[in-house]
Design a protein around this motif. Structure first.
Motif, PDB file in Angstrom:
ATOM      1  N   ALA A  66       0.918  -1.331   0.248  1.00 51.44           N
ATOM      2  CA  ALA A  66      -0.229   0.106  -0.309  1.00 51.44           C
ATOM      3  C   ALA A  66       1.060   1.588  -0.521  1.00 51.44           C
ATOM      4  O   ALA A  66       0.669   1.825  -0.519  1.00 51.44           O
ATOM      5  N   ASP A 101       2.150   1.808  -3.847  1.00 52.40           N
ATOM      6  CA  ASP A 101       1.288   2.204  -4.013  1.00 52.40           C
ATOM      7  C   ASP A 101       0.915   3.823  -4.486  1.00 52.40           C
ATOM      8  O   ASP A 101       1.047   4.437  -4.948  1.00 52.40           O
ATOM      9  N   CYS A 102       0.877   3.906  -2.804  1.00 53.47           N
ATOM     10  CA  CYS A 102       0.301   5.645  -2.788  1.00 53.47           C
ATOM     11  C   CYS A 102       1.484   6.383  -3.253  1.00 53.47           C
ATOM     12  O   CYS A 102       1.068   7.130  -3.455  1.00 53.47           O
ATOM     13  N   HIS A 150       0.362  10.809   2.971  1.00 51.82           N
ATOM     14  CA  HIS A 150      -0.493   9.480   2.066  1.00 51.82           C
ATOM     15  C   HIS A 150      -0.287   8.131   2.880  1.00 51.82           C
ATOM     16  O   HIS A 150       0.345   7.831   3.412  1.00 51.82           O
ATOM     17  N   ASP A 169      -6.814   4.892   1.589  1.00 57.80           N
ATOM     18  CA  ASP A 169      -5.967   5.191   0.923  1.00 57.80           C
ATOM     19  C   ASP A 169      -6.590   6.959   0.416  1.00 57.80           C
ATOM     20  O   ASP A 169      -7.300   7.523   1.500  1.00 57.80           O
TER      21      ASP A 169
END
Length: 93
Positions: A22, A25-26, A74, A84
């Motif tokens: 995660a 990805d962010c 984030h 998210d």
């Protein structure tokens, strides 16, 4: 090791893997948003089953280069975070 110890380590490794995935990805998404030149802000969105700390961040909007009120740029905000963020396009873009 006993079965409980082995199971704990498997669950812990899965949690770490999900959190790191995660994070990557962010971070990648934020990099693309910055390079696009059309994103001015970002908005925190919570995932199903989020914790109370993240629930308090739902809908928070900050500048693209600014941290959210929990101090992170984030999601994820913590290990196992299900949140998210989404870009907010500049109105003049």
């Amino acid at each position: 090791r006993n079965q409980c110890s082995i199971l704990y380590h498997i669950i812990d490794h899965e949690n770490i893997a999900r959190t790191e995935t995660a994070e990557a990805d962010c971070a990648g998404n934020k990099m693309v948003y910055v390079r696009s030149g059309v994103v001015g802000d970002k908005k925190w969105i919570v995932g199903d089953g989020c914790c109370p700390d993240c629930e308090a961040l739902e809908g928070e909007v900050v500048g693209l280069e600014e941290p959210f009120s929990n101090g992170v740029q984030h999601p994820p905000g913590h290990p196992g975070c299900r949140c998210d963020f989404v870009p907010i396009i500049n109105s003049d873009a």
